[in-house]
Structures are given as structure tokens and as C-alpha cells.
Enzyme design. Structure first.
Site, PDB file in Angstrom:
ATOM      1  N   GLY A  27     -29.150  59.223  69.714  1.00 35.40           N
ATOM      2  CA  GLY A  27     -27.974  60.000  69.321  1.00 35.40           C
ATOM      3  C   GLY A  27     -26.746  59.617  70.128  1.00 35.40           C
ATOM      4  N   ASN A  28     -25.733  60.507  70.092  1.00 38.74           N
ATOM      5  CA  ASN A  28     -24.421  60.227  70.696  1.00 38.74           C
ATOM      6  C   ASN A  28     -23.931  58.858  70.183  1.00 38.74           C
ATOM      7  OD1 ASN A  28     -22.742  59.419  73.614  1.00 38.74           O
ATOM      8  ND2 ASN A  28     -22.291  61.224  72.431  1.00 38.74           N
ATOM      9  N   GLY A  32     -21.527  50.677  68.304  1.00 35.91           N
ATOM     10  CA  GLY A  32     -22.690  49.786  68.423  1.00 35.91           C
ATOM     11  C   GLY A  32     -23.805  50.226  67.476  1.00 35.91           C
ATOM     12  N   HIS A  33     -24.106  51.524  67.480  1.00 32.57           N
ATOM     13  CA  HIS A  33     -25.139  52.037  66.564  1.00 32.57           C
ATOM     14  C   HIS A  33     -24.738  51.807  65.113  1.00 32.57           C
ATOM     15  CE1 HIS A  33     -25.758  54.865  70.133  1.00 32.57           C
ATOM     16  NE2 HIS A  33     -26.941  54.292  69.996  1.00 32.57           N
ATOM     17  N   GLN A 151     -34.729  45.540  76.629  1.00 30.75           N
ATOM     18  CA  GLN A 151     -35.444  46.452  75.721  1.00 30.75           C
ATOM     19  C   GLN A 151     -35.817  45.722  74.426  1.00 30.75           C
ATOM     20  OE1 GLN A 151     -34.509  50.745  74.859  1.00 30.75           O
ATOM     21  NE2 GLN A 151     -33.363  49.852  73.181  1.00 30.75           N
TER      22      GLN A 151
HETATM   23  O1  PAF Z   1     -31.982  52.320  73.024  1.00 33.70           O
HETATM   24  C1  PAF Z   1     -32.268  53.523  72.844  1.00 33.70           C
HETATM   25  O2  PAF Z   1     -31.444  54.323  72.424  1.00 33.70           O
HETATM   26  C2  PAF Z   1     -33.673  54.004  73.152  1.00 33.70           C
HETATM   27  O3  PAF Z   1     -34.209  53.332  74.257  1.00 33.70           O
HETATM   28  C3  PAF Z   1     -34.629  53.909  71.934  1.00 33.70           C
HETATM   29  C4  PAF Z   1     -34.850  52.473  71.507  1.00 33.70           C
HETATM   30  C5  PAF Z   1     -34.067  54.728  70.783  1.00 33.70           C
HETATM   31  C6  PAF Z   1     -36.002  54.488  72.306  1.00 33.70           C
HETATM   32  O4  PAF Z   1     -35.894  55.825  72.695  1.00 33.70           O
END
Ligand code: PAF
Length: 278
Positions: A27-28, A32-33, A151
Site C-alpha cells: 500500500g501507500n 513506482g507501483h 528482493q
Molecule cells: O516490496 C514490497 O512492497 C513488499 O516487500 C512485498 C513484495 C509486497 C511483500 O510484502
């Protein structure tokens, strides 16, 4: 756009959809998202965004309680972006046995460096929740930002090692006008810290330019980047030159990844960029 709160509803939504892409988030949401959502819409018929602040990936002294939660604004942005469903379970839905999970996923090696050193257990939490999201939503593809390069590498390695039937895609880092990478944690910065935060991408750019020019003394370039962060008021965590698989760069490396992390006041920021040379 459907808002889904339970695993059972998620499975019902997922059934009989030909090509589903998942964008996992906490969230937030920021630009980028939303760039990942736009990329997801190009490769799938249906896009689902998960919003779940995952307690398992926060250490005891980290910002779980204060992590910015902006659910209504996030939902409005996702509706506007043409998302089909939001999966936003509560902690008790994801971890019914309590705030944790007896079963966790550990990706050895790649999690024991860089952010994994200063955030022990963090990547186990990420790998576990991502595995769970994959099992619940069974997406054909899942998109993660390159801003969290380690990640992305962990999730790719996990998906390959466990033969997970999902294509893991990375999306380019989106930056503010001065170069600072968008991050939910930028909201913690004071105005003065925000001005100084640009040093993170600037130091990485400086080292990338020197690598592109053929410089080979990786240790002194790392020290240079580290000093630039310190001079800007960061308490650096690491400044590393690696190859694209995150192994330390050698004289044979032609595709580099320069990664850095540090604290500015109470806020931990990370960033990275890639640079190739012949
Ligand atoms: O990058 C993130 O926001 C978090 O690490 C993810 C991949 C949603 C896992 O909780």
C-alpha cells in the site's frame, strides 16, 4: 474493481480467468507501483494488486506500527489505473495461527548480504508472504520494482528453485525530478532530509559513470560512494558494486549493479542502478 478481503473470495475471483497478473504491494502507493500496474495491464487480461503490510518482514525495531497506511487513496488510484481487483486481507486472514507463520520460506545465499545483513529475517518474511500470495491468487505473472533489486532477485530465485508456475517480471525504478527513487518511506523524511536524500542516487550515478568510463578499482569506488553518502548526512549501511546476480564485481564483469543503502535521520533508504560496458 472488486475489493477482496478473504482467501476464499480471492480463489473465487481468480477461477476461470485466462491471464492474471499480480502486483504485490504494502500500500501507500506511488508512481513506482502505478508503473508496475500499467506494465501488468499490458501482459494480462486481469490485474490484481495486493495490499498487505506484512508483519513477518519487519524486524522488532522497524517501522511496522508506523508504516504509512493509505487504503482509501490507494483504492482510488488503483480504480483510476484500471485494476480489476484489490486483495487486501487482514493479518488474521494471512496468518490465522497468530502474527507469524510456523512455516517460512528461506532463500539461502542471496538473502545473506546487502539488506539481508542489516535486516535479518526480512527476506524470509518477503519470500513467505510472496509464496502465500502466489498460492492464493495463482497469477500467471507477478511484477516487482527494480528499486528493491535484491528482493526481485530473491523472488526470482525462489520461483526458479521451487518451480513456481509464475513468471516474475521486474519493472524499472521510477524517480522524482531530482533523481530520488519513489518509496513509501520517503514520506518519513523531513524537508531538510528530503533535500539531502538526492545524494543517494547522485552517488550511485557518479560511481556508474566511473564504471562506464572503465575504472576497475571497485573498492575505492565503493569508498567514494560511501563518503558521498556520509557527507550528505547519511549513516551508510552499504555501498556495493556487484554483478547482475549480486556476486561481487570482478575484472571480468561487464554488467554491473551498484547498490546502496543508508539511514537519513530515522529513515532507511535504498537505491540501485545498472551499468553495462563492453
Ligand atoms: O516490496 C514490497 O512492497 C513488499 O516487500 C512485498 C513484495 C509486497 C511483500 O510484502
Amino acid at each position: 474493481m472488486q475489493i477482496i478481503k478473504t482467501v476464499a473470495e480471492a480463489r473465487t475471483w481468480r477461477a476461470a480467468k485466462p491471464r492474471v497478473a499480480l502486483v504485490p504491494t504494502m500500500g501507500n502507493l506511488h508512481a513506482g507501483h502505478l508503473s508496475l500496474v500499467a506494465a501488468a495491464r499490458k501482459i494480462a487480461d486481469h490485474v490484481v494488486v495486493s495490499i498487505f503490510v506484512n508483519p513477518l518482514q519487519f524486524g522488532p525495531n522497524e517501522d511496522l506500527a508506523n508504516y504509512p497506511r493509505t487504503f482509501e487513496a490507494d483504492v482510488a488510484a488503483l480504480e483510476h489505473a484500471g485494476v480489476d481487483a484489490v486483495f487486501a486481507p487482514g493479518v488474521e486472514e494471512m496468518y490465522p495461527a497468530g502474527g507469524a507463520s510456523a512455516t517460512t520460506v528461506h532463500v539461502a545465499g542471496i538473502t545473506e548480504m546487502l539488506c539481508g545483513t542489516s535486516r535479518p529475517g526480512h527476506f524470509d518474511g518477503v519470500a513467505t508472504v510472496v509464496t502465500k500470495l502466489f498460492n492464493i491468487l495463482t497469477p500467471d505473472s507477478a511484477l516487482f520494482g527494480e528499486k528493491d533489486y535484491q528482493q526481485l532477485a530473491v523472488v526470482r530465485r525462489m520461483a526458479a528453485d521451487l518451480a513456481l508456475p509464475v513468471v516474475v517480471e521486474g519493472g524499472p525504478t521510477v524517480r522524482e525530478a531530482d533523481g530520488l527513487a519513489y518509496s513509501s518511506r520517503n514520506a518519513y523524511l523531513t524537508p531538510d532530509e528530503r533535500r539531502r536524500a538526492v545524494a543517494l542516487s547522485a552517488a550511485i550515478d557518479d560511481v556508474c559513470a566511473r564504471l562506464a568510463a572503465g575504472q576497475q578499482d571497485f573498492r575505492s569506488l565503493e569508498a567514494r560512494g560511501w563518503a558521498q553518502l556520509s557527507d550528505a548526512g547519511f549513516d551508510p549501511d552499504y555501498f556495493d558494486i556487484r554483478d547482475t546476480d549480486l556476486a561481487p564485481a570482478t575484472r571480468q564483469t561487464t554488467a554491473f549493479r551498484v547498490l546502496a543503502a543508508g539511514r537519513l535521520g530515522r529513515t532507511r533508504l535504498i537505491d540501485n542502478k545498472g551499468i553495462s560496458r563492453d
